[in-house]
Design an enzyme around this catalytic site. Structure first.
Site, PDB file in Angstrom:
ATOM      1  N   PHE A 135      45.367  39.668  33.179  1.00 45.22           N
ATOM      2  CA  PHE A 135      44.665  38.325  33.846  1.00 45.22           C
ATOM      3  C   PHE A 135      45.647  38.934  35.226  1.00 45.22           C
ATOM      4  O   PHE A 135      46.823  38.935  34.753  1.00 45.22           O
ATOM      5  CB  PHE A 135      44.331  37.763  33.724  1.00 45.22           C
ATOM      6  CG  PHE A 135      43.785  36.239  33.984  1.00 45.22           C
ATOM      7  CD1 PHE A 135      42.304  36.078  34.575  1.00 45.22           C
ATOM      8  CD2 PHE A 135      44.453  35.510  34.647  1.00 45.22           C
ATOM      9  CE1 PHE A 135      41.754  35.528  35.213  1.00 45.22           C
ATOM     10  CE2 PHE A 135      44.073  33.888  35.600  1.00 45.22           C
ATOM     11  CZ  PHE A 135      42.567  34.530  36.396  1.00 45.22           C
ATOM     12  N   ASP A 204      48.378  36.658  25.450  1.00 43.84           N
ATOM     13  CA  ASP A 204      47.256  35.327  25.965  1.00 43.84           C
ATOM     14  C   ASP A 204      46.631  35.527  25.480  1.00 43.84           C
ATOM     15  O   ASP A 204      45.813  36.316  25.118  1.00 43.84           O
ATOM     16  CB  ASP A 204      47.776  36.299  27.325  1.00 43.84           C
ATOM     17  CG  ASP A 204      47.339  35.617  28.551  1.00 43.84           C
ATOM     18  OD1 ASP A 204      45.959  34.752  27.751  1.00 43.84           O
ATOM     19  OD2 ASP A 204      47.246  35.301  29.002  1.00 43.84           O
ATOM     20  N   TYR A 229      41.058  24.952  27.972  1.00 40.66           N
ATOM     21  CA  TYR A 229      39.315  24.300  28.787  1.00 40.66           C
ATOM     22  C   TYR A 229      38.230  25.101  28.705  1.00 40.66           C
ATOM     23  O   TYR A 229      37.467  24.899  29.009  1.00 40.66           O
ATOM     24  CB  TYR A 229      40.360  24.451  30.200  1.00 40.66           C
ATOM     25  CG  TYR A 229      40.445  25.376  31.087  1.00 40.66           C
ATOM     26  CD1 TYR A 229      40.032  26.676  31.392  1.00 40.66           C
ATOM     27  CD2 TYR A 229      42.466  25.260  31.541  1.00 40.66           C
ATOM     28  CE1 TYR A 229      40.991  27.366  32.239  1.00 40.66           C
ATOM     29  CE2 TYR A 229      42.653  26.380  32.314  1.00 40.66           C
ATOM     30  CZ  TYR A 229      41.865  27.445  32.389  1.00 40.66           C
ATOM     31  OH  TYR A 229      42.661  28.414  32.970  1.00 40.66           O
ATOM     32  N   LYS A 230      38.924  26.275  27.559  1.00 42.39           N
ATOM     33  CA  LYS A 230      37.588  27.543  27.678  1.00 42.39           C
ATOM     34  C   LYS A 230      37.492  26.810  26.467  1.00 42.39           C
ATOM     35  O   LYS A 230      36.688  26.152  26.154  1.00 42.39           O
ATOM     36  CB  LYS A 230      38.175  28.587  27.751  1.00 42.39           C
ATOM     37  CG  LYS A 230      38.790  29.179  29.173  1.00 42.39           C
ATOM     38  CD  LYS A 230      39.133  30.850  28.806  1.00 42.39           C
ATOM     39  CE  LYS A 230      40.524  31.199  29.983  1.00 42.39           C
ATOM     40  NZ  LYS A 230      39.720  30.912  31.124  1.00 42.39           N
ATOM     41  N   ARG A 378      29.289  38.507  32.353  1.00 46.08           N
ATOM     42  CA  ARG A 378      29.433  37.747  31.987  1.00 46.08           C
ATOM     43  C   ARG A 378      29.044  36.196  31.315  1.00 46.08           C
ATOM     44  O   ARG A 378      28.193  35.680  32.049  1.00 46.08           O
ATOM     45  CB  ARG A 378      30.757  37.475  32.292  1.00 46.08           C
ATOM     46  CG  ARG A 378      32.074  37.659  31.235  1.00 46.08           C
ATOM     47  CD  ARG A 378      33.587  37.145  32.121  1.00 46.08           C
ATOM     48  NE  ARG A 378      33.564  36.763  32.696  1.00 46.08           N
ATOM     49  CZ  ARG A 378      34.521  35.410  32.668  1.00 46.08           C
ATOM     50  NH1 ARG A 378      35.967  36.630  31.858  1.00 46.08           N
ATOM     51  NH2 ARG A 378      34.940  33.913  32.957  1.00 46.08           N
TER      52      ARG A 378
END
Length: 406
Positions: A135, A204, A229-230, A378
């Protein structure tokens, strides 16, 4: 695709899978509607317990108790208390996870502190190995950390990290799951190889925590970071977390030594003395409102075995891929997510020439995934609230959309 052309066996199979789903009741713990929500790998759905908890925090703990809530409502200890809740999900014993700040800030703390630990072993360790498909923020921060610590960055494919590390390696920073493709990387094997080279591993976990077993303690991970938050459903901008293995805590030298990580924060000493344990990962005053929203959100995990989540995740993604293969005309999409279970996270990424307009139309028709430029559709599968009938519907609507935009 008209009702007359829908393969009955797939709709029947979806119904049977939903009926047998041991996590099915968990869906009621979330605020959902008729939308097929397959973007929980970007922002998880709202747990029903959160609004009432936040209302109490605002009206009573803040509104009535005010400053007293730091002690009487447990605000001061929230980062470690909630960190232990996250720790249970990612396989960390109590006292090793602290919640606070953003993932980006925690990546910075973890990488710089890991380099400092590695360089205590030898000044020749002047290289930070990073996953080349990481990322972007992780890469930016690795470059900054390298400049601060006299290191250089070496970017390699995540699968090549075990052979890329060597006597100059200080730290390897790797994503557990690739955010674009959903590829799951080998955390146990990579960590072991990094250790064999005398270096430290920083992971990560943004796209794996809450979707599959991580096993931080079991696999000897040194440091790890992640967002909440995922798949953990903490809400937009929810605080992230930092894991520091117990053996490293005495040597964890944070590059952001704030007053909240001081051994005596209210002593207001001009000289910094770090606290013991996970508290060293704190910096400034905790963001209490979002932190306590996260605590309420994590209650849904109290009776959920992560192994059951993983089993359903694989079943959902398998079923989705089968439905796509059955419904979508050949050649219109190509999965870039690994077929092998051992290499798959909890999302499916489909390469599609019309990905941008296709996703916009999917969302308009009530199937929410996301588009990653230039050509990836996605879809994230959150086992606590995603059902098999929804998965079948998503594949069917995708076929209709591609038939019309193609």
């Amino acid at each position: 695709m008209s009702d007359a052309t829908i393969p009955v066996e797939l709709t029947d199979e979806a119904a049977a899978l939903d009926a047998a789903d041991e996590l099915r009741a968990k869906r009621d713990a979330f605020t959902l509607d008729d939308t097929v929500y397959l973007d929980g790998n970007s922002l998880g759905a709202l747990p029903r317990a959160v609004p009432a908890r936040l209302a109490d925090v605002v009206a009573r703990e803040w509104g009535q108790l005010r400053i007293r809530s730091w002690e009487e409502s447990g605000w001061w200890t929230a980062p470690e208390r909630i960190g232990d809740r996250v720790g249970r999900i990612v396989g960390a014993a109590p006292g090793q996870v602290v919640v606070g700040d953003s993932t980006s800030v925690n990546v910075f703390k973890a990488v710089v502190a890991a380099v400092r630990i590695a360089q205590e072993r030898g000044a020749h360790r002047d290289q930070i190995v990073v996953d080349e498909a990481t990322f972007p923020t992780d890469g930016y921060i690795a470059e900054s950390a390298a400049r601060m610590t006299g290191c250089t960055v070496r970017a390699v494919a995540a699968g090549d990290v075990p052979t890329a590390v060597g006597p100059r390696t200080a730290v390897a920073l790797v994503n557990h799951v690739d955010y674009r493709t959903g590829r799951l990387h080998d955390l146990p094997g990579t960590t072991a190889a990094v250790h064999a080279a005398g270096a430290l591993a920083v992971w990560d976990l943004c796209h794996s925590a809450g979707a599959l077993p991580v096993g931080l303690d079991a696999h000897g991970v040194d440091l790890a970071v992640g967002c909440t938050y995922k798949y953990l459903n903490g809400g937009p901008g929810a605080p992230a977390y930092l894991y520091v293995a117990r053996d490293h805590q005495p040597r964890f030298d944070s590059p952001l030594p704030g007053w909240n990580s001081h051994a005596d924060p209210f002593g207001m000493d001009t000289a910094y003395t770090p606290a013991d344990g996970a508290v060293r990962g704190r910096v400034g005053t905790p963001d209490i409102l979002s932190m306590l929203a996260l605590e309420a959100a994590l209650e849904v995990w109290d009776d959920v075995p992560i192994e059951a989540v993983r089993a359903k995740s694989l079943a959902l993604t398998d079923f989705f891929l089968r439905c796509v293969e059955r419904y979508v005309p050949a050649g219109r999409v190509r999965s870039v997510t690994p077929a092998a279970h051992a290499e798959r996270g909890s999302q499916v990424a489909l390469r599609c020439a019309d990905a941008g307009p296709a996703m916009a139309e999917l969302v308009r028709r009530g199937v929410v995934g996301d588009f990653r430029r230039p050509d990836v559709l996605r879809f994230g599968f959150t086992p606590l609230y995603t059902g098999f009938a929804e998965v079948e519907r998503a594949a069917r609507v995708l076929a209709d959309v591609l038939d019309e935009v193609g």
